[in-house]
Write a protein that holds these residues in place. Structure first.
Motif, PDB file in Angstrom:
ATOM      1  N   LEU A 152       0.765  -1.280  -0.107  1.00  0.00           N
ATOM      2  CA  LEU A 152      -0.072  -0.015   0.077  1.00  0.00           C
ATOM      3  C   LEU A 152       0.849   1.346   0.094  1.00  0.00           C
ATOM      4  O   LEU A 152       1.961   1.203   0.456  1.00  0.00           O
ATOM      5  CB  LEU A 152      -0.864   0.027   1.498  1.00  0.00           C
ATOM      6  CG  LEU A 152      -1.834  -1.212   1.513  1.00  0.00           C
ATOM      7  CD1 LEU A 152      -2.670  -0.939   2.696  1.00  0.00           C
ATOM      8  CD2 LEU A 152      -2.946  -1.302   0.310  1.00  0.00           C
ATOM      9  N   SER A 153       0.253   2.424  -0.430  1.00  0.00           N
ATOM     10  CA  SER A 153       1.342   3.715  -0.207  1.00  0.00           C
ATOM     11  C   SER A 153       1.167   4.204   1.076  1.00  0.00           C
ATOM     12  O   SER A 153       0.412   3.728   1.617  1.00  0.00           O
ATOM     13  CB  SER A 153       0.242   4.618  -1.414  1.00  0.00           C
ATOM     14  OG  SER A 153      -1.132   4.927  -0.857  1.00  0.00           O
ATOM     15  N   GLY A 154       1.919   5.057   1.364  1.00  0.00           N
ATOM     16  CA  GLY A 154       1.924   5.997   2.605  1.00  0.00           C
ATOM     17  C   GLY A 154       0.928   6.091   3.148  1.00  0.00           C
ATOM     18  O   GLY A 154       0.203   6.302   4.374  1.00  0.00           O
ATOM     19  N   GLY A 155      -0.247   7.154   2.321  1.00  0.00           N
ATOM     20  CA  GLY A 155      -1.473   7.542   2.490  1.00  0.00           C
ATOM     21  C   GLY A 155      -2.563   6.442   2.839  1.00  0.00           C
ATOM     22  O   GLY A 155      -3.208   6.539   4.009  1.00  0.00           O
ATOM     23  N   MET A 156      -2.450   5.429   2.247  1.00  0.00           N
ATOM     24  CA  MET A 156      -3.137   4.346   2.571  1.00  0.00           C
ATOM     25  C   MET A 156      -3.013   3.551   3.678  1.00  0.00           C
ATOM     26  O   MET A 156      -3.843   3.148   4.474  1.00  0.00           O
ATOM     27  CB  MET A 156      -3.165   3.209   1.329  1.00  0.00           C
ATOM     28  CG  MET A 156      -3.766   3.464   0.079  1.00  0.00           C
ATOM     29  SD  MET A 156      -5.628   3.308   0.193  1.00  0.00           S
ATOM     30  CE  MET A 156      -6.080   3.707  -1.284  1.00  0.00           C
ATOM     31  N   ARG A 157      -1.547   3.530   3.937  1.00  0.00           N
ATOM     32  CA  ARG A 157      -1.260   2.842   5.312  1.00  0.00           C
ATOM     33  C   ARG A 157      -1.651   3.657   6.440  1.00  0.00           C
ATOM     34  O   ARG A 157      -2.172   3.155   7.564  1.00  0.00           O
ATOM     35  CB  ARG A 157       0.351   2.562   5.352  1.00  0.00           C
ATOM     36  CG  ARG A 157       0.955   1.581   4.660  1.00  0.00           C
ATOM     37  CD  ARG A 157       2.164   1.185   4.839  1.00  0.00           C
ATOM     38  NE  ARG A 157       3.274   2.127   4.373  1.00  0.00           N
ATOM     39  CZ  ARG A 157       3.763   2.232   3.225  1.00  0.00           C
ATOM     40  NH1 ARG A 157       3.758   0.905   2.386  1.00  0.00           N
ATOM     41  NH2 ARG A 157       4.789   3.209   2.952  1.00  0.00           N
ATOM     42  N   GLN A 158      -1.691   5.112   6.124  1.00  0.00           N
ATOM     43  CA  GLN A 158      -2.187   5.868   7.412  1.00  0.00           C
ATOM     44  C   GLN A 158      -3.597   5.659   7.485  1.00  0.00           C
ATOM     45  O   GLN A 158      -3.964   5.586   8.733  1.00  0.00           O
ATOM     46  CB  GLN A 158      -1.809   7.285   6.989  1.00  0.00           C
ATOM     47  CG  GLN A 158      -1.767   8.437   8.018  1.00  0.00           C
ATOM     48  CD  GLN A 158      -1.210   7.850   9.312  1.00  0.00           C
ATOM     49  OE1 GLN A 158      -1.504   6.951  10.205  1.00  0.00           O
ATOM     50  NE2 GLN A 158       0.086   8.521   9.681  1.00  0.00           N
ATOM     51  N   ARG A 159      -4.364   5.381   6.427  1.00  0.00           N
ATOM     52  CA  ARG A 159      -5.860   5.106   6.455  1.00  0.00           C
ATOM     53  C   ARG A 159      -5.897   3.969   7.420  1.00  0.00           C
ATOM     54  O   ARG A 159      -6.919   3.751   8.152  1.00  0.00           O
ATOM     55  CB  ARG A 159      -6.374   5.288   5.242  1.00  0.00           C
ATOM     56  CG  ARG A 159      -6.672   6.601   4.709  1.00  0.00           C
ATOM     57  CD  ARG A 159      -7.165   6.354   3.256  1.00  0.00           C
ATOM     58  NE  ARG A 159      -6.952   7.743   2.563  1.00  0.00           N
ATOM     59  CZ  ARG A 159      -8.026   8.815   2.551  1.00  0.00           C
ATOM     60  NH1 ARG A 159      -9.025   8.541   3.148  1.00  0.00           N
ATOM     61  NH2 ARG A 159      -7.525   9.912   1.950  1.00  0.00           N
ATOM     62  N   VAL A 160      -5.061   2.842   7.025  1.00  0.00           N
ATOM     63  CA  VAL A 160      -5.411   1.677   7.689  1.00  0.00           C
ATOM     64  C   VAL A 160      -5.179   1.775   9.232  1.00  0.00           C
ATOM     65  O   VAL A 160      -6.022   1.224  10.074  1.00  0.00           O
ATOM     66  CB  VAL A 160      -4.368   0.509   7.086  1.00  0.00           C
ATOM     67  CG1 VAL A 160      -4.328  -0.553   8.080  1.00  0.00           C
ATOM     68  CG2 VAL A 160      -4.812   0.267   5.680  1.00  0.00           C
ATOM     69  N   LEU A 161      -4.130   2.788   9.677  1.00  0.00           N
ATOM     70  CA  LEU A 161      -3.838   2.716  11.174  1.00  0.00           C
ATOM     71  C   LEU A 161      -4.980   3.438  11.663  1.00  0.00           C
ATOM     72  O   LEU A 161      -5.366   3.187  12.814  1.00  0.00           O
ATOM     73  CB  LEU A 161      -2.538   3.642  11.312  1.00  0.00           C
ATOM     74  CG  LEU A 161      -1.213   2.782  11.445  1.00  0.00           C
ATOM     75  CD1 LEU A 161      -0.182   3.902  11.733  1.00  0.00           C
ATOM     76  CD2 LEU A 161      -1.348   1.726  12.201  1.00  0.00           C
ATOM     77  N   ILE A 162      -5.435   4.526  10.978  1.00  0.00           N
ATOM     78  CA  ILE A 162      -6.564   5.128  11.574  1.00  0.00           C
ATOM     79  C   ILE A 162      -7.983   4.213  11.599  1.00  0.00           C
ATOM     80  O   ILE A 162      -8.633   4.092  12.750  1.00  0.00           O
ATOM     81  CB  ILE A 162      -7.099   6.432  10.693  1.00  0.00           C
ATOM     82  CG1 ILE A 162      -6.124   7.388  10.604  1.00  0.00           C
ATOM     83  CG2 ILE A 162      -8.322   6.986  11.152  1.00  0.00           C
ATOM     84  CD1 ILE A 162      -6.121   8.678   9.651  1.00  0.00           C
TER      85      ILE A 162
END
Ligand SMILES: Nc1ncnc2c1ncn2[C@@H]1O[C@H](COP(=O)(O)OP(=O)(O)OP(=O)(O)O)[C@@H](O)[C@H]1O
Ligand code: SF4
Ligand SMILES: [Mg+2]
Length: 322
Positions: A152-162
């Motif tokens: 996943l991209s960085g933005g996607m990974r951040q969304r996963v954490l959220i």
């Protein structure tokens, strides 16, 4: 909803308390976003970690209360707090790549959290996981459940954490610099997501070194320096009538479109790091308004309005001229 009262965090050695975060008081109502800003080392993360005792040993709470819906969390046992983390209070940390296990899929990460906090069976848990991924703007969530973090991209990974922070519908979401590692356009989309989370009635404690970002979307703002809150107020009060020289200095470091010919200001000097033995105001060495008293005594917290508080011997009169 969340009330932090005079919390101090530091190290207890041979019966002597060495505070790093001192006498911090903050509060967040339901569905409200509080932004905590300050330079590196000002104590933002430690303050946030004091809510559910997430800090590393040898740090300890030296005094104060953390009340969540009327319960003093500082009195809870480690077991009771463990049950609360990820459920009533969730944390989203800055670095998504380090926070996710590279050998586990996104689905496994989410199902682990659901299993820990709910009695749901596999089918219910799976649909809850898919739904939360969808709610944070991840397209084709069924497919993403099978992906590994590096896919996943960085933005996607951040969304996963959220999504992991939201999956058990917390009362309070603590996001520690959640957009720092992202580029500006992805950052803007993540901020939209936080606005949406707020609309769901979840309270947000949002940590950032970016005052502009915090003023843009938070309801209230606390400015930290040297382990203390030096000024706090509504975003409106801080944006228009900041009285503390440090807040004003942070403000003048914000690039403004109308000032594009002006050189961006830098606050001279560096912030105190770690345990601070200074008697007076920790900002004295860098402050343009310093006077003798500032070196001798820590300024007390003065209340300017129901919502606006300040700790300074010689504040900017009548607020910062914009
Ligand atoms: N486990 C620890 N032991 C001793 N000192 C610590 C520990 N963790 C943090 N500190 C110190 O406490 C101070 C505040 O740290 P904190 O991580 O809260 O700062 P911060 O405002 O979040 O900074 P940044 O913007 O860099 O994340 C720092 O000076 C740091 O060195
Ligand atoms: S107390 Fe003094 S040194 Fe500290 S910010 Fe105020 S004027 Fe500056
Ligand atoms: Mg930090």
């Amino acid at each position: 909803m969340l009330k932090i009262e005079n919390i101090s965090v530091g190290i207890l050695s041979d019966g002597t308390a060495m505070p790093i975060v001192r006498d911090v008081s903050l509060s967040i109502a339901q569905g409200e976003a509080l932004g905590v800003v300050g330079e590196s080392g000002s104590g933002k993360s430690l303050t946030a970690q004091s809510v559910a005792r997430m800090y590393q040993s040898p740090l300890t709470i030296l005094g104060g209360r953390v009340e969540l819906d009327g319960i003093d969390l500082t009195k809870l046992s480690e077991r009771e707090l463990h049950a609360l983390r990820g459920k009533a209070v969730s944390y989203v940390f800055q670095d998504p790549l380090n926070a996710l296990n590279p050998t586990r899929t996104i689905g496994q990460h989410l199902l682990d959290v659901i299993r820990r906090h709910t009695p749901e069976g596999p089918r219910e848990a799976r649909s809850r996981a898919v739904e939360v991924l969808r709610s944070v703007g991840i397209t084709q969530p069924e497919e993403r459940m099978r992906a590994y973090p590096h896919q996943l991209s960085g933005g996607m990974r951040q969304r996963v954490l959220i999504a992991m922070g939201l999956v058990c519908v917390p009362k309070l979401l603590i996001a520690d610099e959640p957009t720092t590692a992202l580029d500006v356009t992805v950052q803007a989309r993540i901020i939209d997501l936080f606005r949406d989370i707020q609309r769901r009635g979840i309270s947000l404690l949002f940590i950032s070194h970016n005052l502009d970002l915090v003023l843009e979307f938070c309801d209230s703002v606390a400015v930290m320096y040297g382990g203390r809150v030096v000024e706090r107020g509504t975003a409106e009060e801080i944006g228009r009538e900041a009285r503390h020289p440090y807040t004003a200095a942070l403000m003048s470091c914000i690039p403004r479109i109308e000032n594009k010919t002006e050189t961006l200001k830098v606050i001279p000097g560096s912030p105190p790091v770690g345990i601070d033995k200074v008697q007076g105001c920790p900002f004295a060495a860098r402050c343009e308004r310093v006077q003798d008293q500032c070196w001798q005594e820590m300024p007390p917290i003065e209340r300017l309005s129901e919502t606006h508080e300040l700790s300074c011997w010689n504040p900017i009169p009548g607020g910062r001229a914009n």
